[in-house]
Design a protein around this motif. Sequence first.
Motif, PDB file in Angstrom:
ATOM      1  N   ARG A   1       0.833  -1.217   0.000  1.00  0.00           N
ATOM      2  CA  ARG A   1       0.000   0.000   0.000  1.00  0.00           C
ATOM      3  C   ARG A   1       0.861   1.257   0.000  1.00  0.00           C
ATOM      4  NH1 ARG A   1      -3.692  -3.300   2.699  1.00  0.00           N
ATOM      5  NH2 ARG A   1      -5.807  -3.045   1.895  1.00  0.00           N
ATOM      6  N   THR A  59     -11.821  -9.458   7.145  1.00  0.00           N
ATOM      7  CA  THR A  59     -12.029  -8.176   6.495  1.00  0.00           C
ATOM      8  C   THR A  59     -12.606  -8.507   5.116  1.00  0.00           C
ATOM      9  OG1 THR A  59      -9.734  -8.259   5.790  1.00  0.00           O
ATOM     10  CG2 THR A  59     -10.241  -6.849   7.668  1.00  0.00           C
ATOM     11  N   ILE A  60     -13.042  -7.493   4.396  1.00  0.00           N
ATOM     12  CA  ILE A  60     -13.601  -7.759   3.068  1.00  0.00           C
ATOM     13  C   ILE A  60     -12.472  -8.192   2.133  1.00  0.00           C
ATOM     14  CG2 ILE A  60     -14.740  -6.739   1.071  1.00  0.00           C
ATOM     15  CD1 ILE A  60     -16.352  -5.004   3.051  1.00  0.00           C
ATOM     16  N   GLU A  61     -11.408  -7.423   2.102  1.00  0.00           N
ATOM     17  CA  GLU A  61     -10.245  -7.802   1.299  1.00  0.00           C
ATOM     18  C   GLU A  61      -9.442  -8.860   2.048  1.00  0.00           C
ATOM     19  OE1 GLU A  61      -9.814  -6.616  -1.683  1.00  0.00           O
ATOM     20  OE2 GLU A  61     -11.193  -4.915  -1.670  1.00  0.00           O
ATOM     21  N   TRP A 113     -22.909  -6.086  -2.083  1.00  0.00           N
ATOM     22  CA  TRP A 113     -22.160  -4.834  -1.929  1.00  0.00           C
ATOM     23  C   TRP A 113     -20.881  -4.834  -2.758  1.00  0.00           C
ATOM     24  CZ3 TRP A 113     -22.117  -0.119   0.494  1.00  0.00           C
ATOM     25  CH2 TRP A 113     -20.891   0.434   0.832  1.00  0.00           C
ATOM     26  N   GLN A 114     -20.189  -5.968  -2.701  1.00  0.00           N
ATOM     27  CA  GLN A 114     -18.884  -6.020  -3.360  1.00  0.00           C
ATOM     28  C   GLN A 114     -18.573  -7.468  -3.684  1.00  0.00           C
ATOM     29  OE1 GLN A 114     -15.953  -4.168  -0.856  1.00  0.00           O
ATOM     30  NE2 GLN A 114     -14.513  -3.826  -2.504  1.00  0.00           N
ATOM     31  N   LYS A 159     -17.390 -10.118   8.305  1.00  0.00           N
ATOM     32  CA  LYS A 159     -16.510  -9.090   8.879  1.00  0.00           C
ATOM     33  C   LYS A 159     -17.227  -8.425  10.029  1.00  0.00           C
ATOM     34  CE  LYS A 159     -14.420  -4.599   8.043  1.00  0.00           C
ATOM     35  NZ  LYS A 159     -14.038  -3.551   7.098  1.00  0.00           N
ATOM     36  N   ALA A 175     -19.438  -1.131   4.584  1.00  0.00           N
ATOM     37  CA  ALA A 175     -18.105  -1.776   4.591  1.00  0.00           C
ATOM     38  C   ALA A 175     -17.498  -1.887   5.995  1.00  0.00           C
ATOM     39  CB  ALA A 175     -17.119  -1.086   3.643  1.00  0.00           C
ATOM     40  N   PRO A 198     -17.012  -0.419  -4.730  1.00  0.00           N
ATOM     41  CA  PRO A 198     -15.805   0.093  -4.098  1.00  0.00           C
ATOM     42  C   PRO A 198     -14.617  -0.744  -4.581  1.00  0.00           C
ATOM     43  CG  PRO A 198     -17.419  -0.629  -2.442  1.00  0.00           C
ATOM     44  CD  PRO A 198     -18.004  -0.901  -3.775  1.00  0.00           C
ATOM     45  N   PHE A 199     -13.537  -0.100  -4.910  1.00  0.00           N
ATOM     46  CA  PHE A 199     -12.349  -0.816  -5.384  1.00  0.00           C
ATOM     47  C   PHE A 199     -11.145  -0.160  -4.721  1.00  0.00           C
ATOM     48  CE2 PHE A 199      -9.029  -1.537  -8.719  1.00  0.00           C
ATOM     49  CZ  PHE A 199      -9.004  -2.922  -8.619  1.00  0.00           C
ATOM     50  N   PRO A 200     -10.330  -0.939  -4.042  1.00  0.00           N
ATOM     51  CA  PRO A 200      -9.244  -0.315  -3.265  1.00  0.00           C
ATOM     52  C   PRO A 200      -8.260   0.448  -4.143  1.00  0.00           C
ATOM     53  CG  PRO A 200      -9.061  -2.728  -3.254  1.00  0.00           C
ATOM     54  CD  PRO A 200     -10.359  -2.394  -3.919  1.00  0.00           C
ATOM     55  N   GLY A 201      -7.764   1.547  -3.633  1.00  0.00           N
ATOM     56  CA  GLY A 201      -6.747   2.329  -4.347  1.00  0.00           C
ATOM     57  C   GLY A 201      -5.578   1.455  -4.827  1.00  0.00           C
ATOM     58  N   PRO A 202      -5.059   0.565  -3.976  1.00  0.00           N
ATOM     59  CA  PRO A 202      -3.929  -0.276  -4.416  1.00  0.00           C
ATOM     60  C   PRO A 202      -4.363  -1.379  -5.382  1.00  0.00           C
ATOM     61  CG  PRO A 202      -4.121  -0.231  -2.008  1.00  0.00           C
ATOM     62  CD  PRO A 202      -5.363   0.371  -2.548  1.00  0.00           C
ATOM     63  N   ARG A 222      -5.082  -8.090  -3.893  1.00  0.00           N
ATOM     64  CA  ARG A 222      -5.867  -9.302  -4.157  1.00  0.00           C
ATOM     65  C   ARG A 222      -4.992 -10.409  -4.741  1.00  0.00           C
ATOM     66  NH1 ARG A 222     -11.393  -6.332  -6.346  1.00  0.00           N
ATOM     67  NH2 ARG A 222     -11.843  -5.322  -4.344  1.00  0.00           N
TER      68      ARG A 222
HETATM   69  P1  XMP Z   1     -11.664  -4.234   4.490  1.00  0.00           P
HETATM   70  O1  XMP Z   1     -10.813  -5.184   3.716  1.00  0.00           O
HETATM   71  O2  XMP Z   1     -10.872  -3.370   5.414  1.00  0.00           O
HETATM   72  O3  XMP Z   1     -12.275  -3.257   3.394  1.00  0.00           O
HETATM   73  O4  XMP Z   1     -12.823  -4.905   5.157  1.00  0.00           O
HETATM   74  C1  XMP Z   1     -13.315  -2.326   3.622  1.00  0.00           C
HETATM   75  C2  XMP Z   1     -13.555  -1.582   2.329  1.00  0.00           C
HETATM   76  O5  XMP Z   1     -12.420  -0.778   2.008  1.00  0.00           O
HETATM   77  C3  XMP Z   1     -11.851  -1.167   0.764  1.00  0.00           C
HETATM   78  N1  XMP Z   1     -10.401  -1.132   0.944  1.00  0.00           N
HETATM   79  C4  XMP Z   1      -9.605  -0.142   0.496  1.00  0.00           C
HETATM   80  N2  XMP Z   1      -9.895   0.983  -0.197  1.00  0.00           N
HETATM   81  N3  XMP Z   1      -7.598   1.536  -0.205  1.00  0.00           N
HETATM   82  C5  XMP Z   1      -8.875   1.809  -0.562  1.00  0.00           C
HETATM   83  O6  XMP Z   1      -9.109   2.820  -1.232  1.00  0.00           O
HETATM   84  C6  XMP Z   1      -7.229   0.444   0.488  1.00  0.00           C
HETATM   85  O7  XMP Z   1      -6.055   0.224   0.777  1.00  0.00           O
HETATM   86  C7  XMP Z   1      -8.300  -0.439   0.853  1.00  0.00           C
HETATM   87  N4  XMP Z   1      -8.329  -1.603   1.539  1.00  0.00           N
HETATM   88  C8  XMP Z   1      -9.632  -2.001   1.591  1.00  0.00           C
HETATM   89  C9  XMP Z   1     -12.388  -2.565   0.502  1.00  0.00           C
HETATM   90  O8  XMP Z   1     -12.412  -2.859  -0.890  1.00  0.00           O
HETATM   91  C10 XMP Z   1     -13.752  -2.508   1.128  1.00  0.00           C
HETATM   92  O9  XMP Z   1     -14.704  -1.914   0.271  1.00  0.00           O
END
Ligand code: XMP
Length: 516
Positions: free
Chosen positions: A299, A512-514, A436-437, A508, A471, A393-397, A402
């Motif tokens: 990250r 966690t989701i990811e 949701w995702q 969760k 989330a 929602p899609f993580p920045g990294p 994944r």
């Molecule tokens: P977790 O995995 O913490 O994710 O349950 C909760 C929500 O956040 C998103 N997520 C991220 N979004 N940068 C982001 O912009 C990140 O590093 C990051 N990590 C998790 C995840 O997809 C979920 O919607």
Amino acid sequence: MQTGQPTVLVLDFGAQYAQLIARRVREARVYSEIVPFDISAEEVRRRDPAALILSGGPASVYADGAPHMDPAVLTLGIPVLGFCYGIQEMALHLGGDIPRTDIGEYGYAELEVLGDGGELLSGIPERSQCWMSHRDSVGTPPPGFSVTARTATTAIAAMEDGSRRLYATQFHPEVAHTEHGQEIIKRFLHDIVGAAPTWTMVNIIEDTVERVREQVGEDRVICALSGGVDSSVVAALLHRAIGDQLTCVFVDHGLLRLDEAEEVVRVFRDQFHVDLVHVQAEERYLSLLAGVTDPELKRRIIGEEFWRIFFEEATALEGVKWLAQGTLYPDVIESGGRAGKATAKIKSHHNLIPFPDGVHFDLIEPLSNLFKDEVRAVGAELGLPDEIVHRQPFPGPGLAVRVIGDITREKLDLLRKADAIVREEIAEWDRDRQVWQYFAVLPDIRSVGVMGDERTYAHPIIIRAVASADAMTADWARLPHELLAKMSNRIINEVDGINRVAYDITSKPPGTIEWE
Ligand code: XMP
């Protein structure tokens, strides 16, 4: 925020309901903002709202440290509607009586409308479901008020004094469990207050465009475009407002999903004709990430490199004064708006951007008075495609978190192909977007299988699909077995290099989701 629209101020007494109330008001097409409960009568007068709504709040108006409003707010002649704690505040300040009690009322209750229901409840069926969440309740209404509804437990479930334009309910019209809740909110706004339902997408866009033009004048603006909903809508809105004064920088780190980068370029460069800088940085990222397995280190590397590239591009352009950000209204509320420090927020967001030494841009946040659903509606109205407007929602990294363990181009390609199948199949099944995702994860292991007469030793794919509201908590989605079977078959048949598919059944918390 000036919008030129009739505005309803929601006084926030500290419950989680204020945001919901503000959203319901906007769904009734009237603009609303959340303000601290202790806003002064003078400040209210200065802001000249069309109406006020008092939110719910902590259990008892008599509790030590219970939040109290400036009572003079109730005598300004501005229509006021109070919910739950709000009805009690009204009673307390206007000479009603709230007996202390140990009997609460939580959850569904049958609401009985009395007489003609007064101005607020006329036309609501005599009996319907409402949602209650309180212990204290009003025993005697203040002088001048009449009681317009009750439940089996609560003698005063609604009261009003039409001559002073004061209305209140003990129940919560803003929650979906109250059968006629939205009707009651609309009655108040449209009929009693006389606020026209003009907060429409077209008006939101016009207002924002006008504000942006005023703010930036002839200056140039830069915007970091990621392909996510918020940055896409910022870009489309700014483009509508200032055309070529806007430059978007799309840092393509090579960690996006299948065809996503191409879509961003197609939409913004070809459809919208935005001045787009497409930085193809895949190689740069792959070499920086080679051998890195720690999720937080991934990250950090990705984030730092993003800003390095972005500022390289931004400072190479002549005369850029503004940097556009996709801050939304809930971010504003959460970072201080609620505590009455609306200005503190600009700072906290500002601080998130790691400006290099000697580099500075002023921030422009065109979405900072919009909720997420409004942002999506604005995006759709501006002509952004469904894939962007309803993007999950899609993580920045991106896919870097994944692909578990170290990242290679081969692993990213495997994951992209499997993930595309997962998304295609679930999207087809989940037409009303209940999940949701959902996505695929590539773990850092291999397992033995047999395909045809051949022994295989290849990667598995994990399917993750969750139901969630925000989330913060999530439950694994109960997908039908047939759907899981179809995804498993397709992934193994179509993605060479995958020989096993698993479904993640962890909620969760504790997961966690990811996966990283
Ligand atoms: P977790 O995995 O913490 O994710 O349950 C909760 C929500 O956040 C998103 N997520 C991220 N979004 N940068 C982001 O912009 C990140 O590093 C990051 N990590 C998790 C995840 O997809 C979920 O919607």
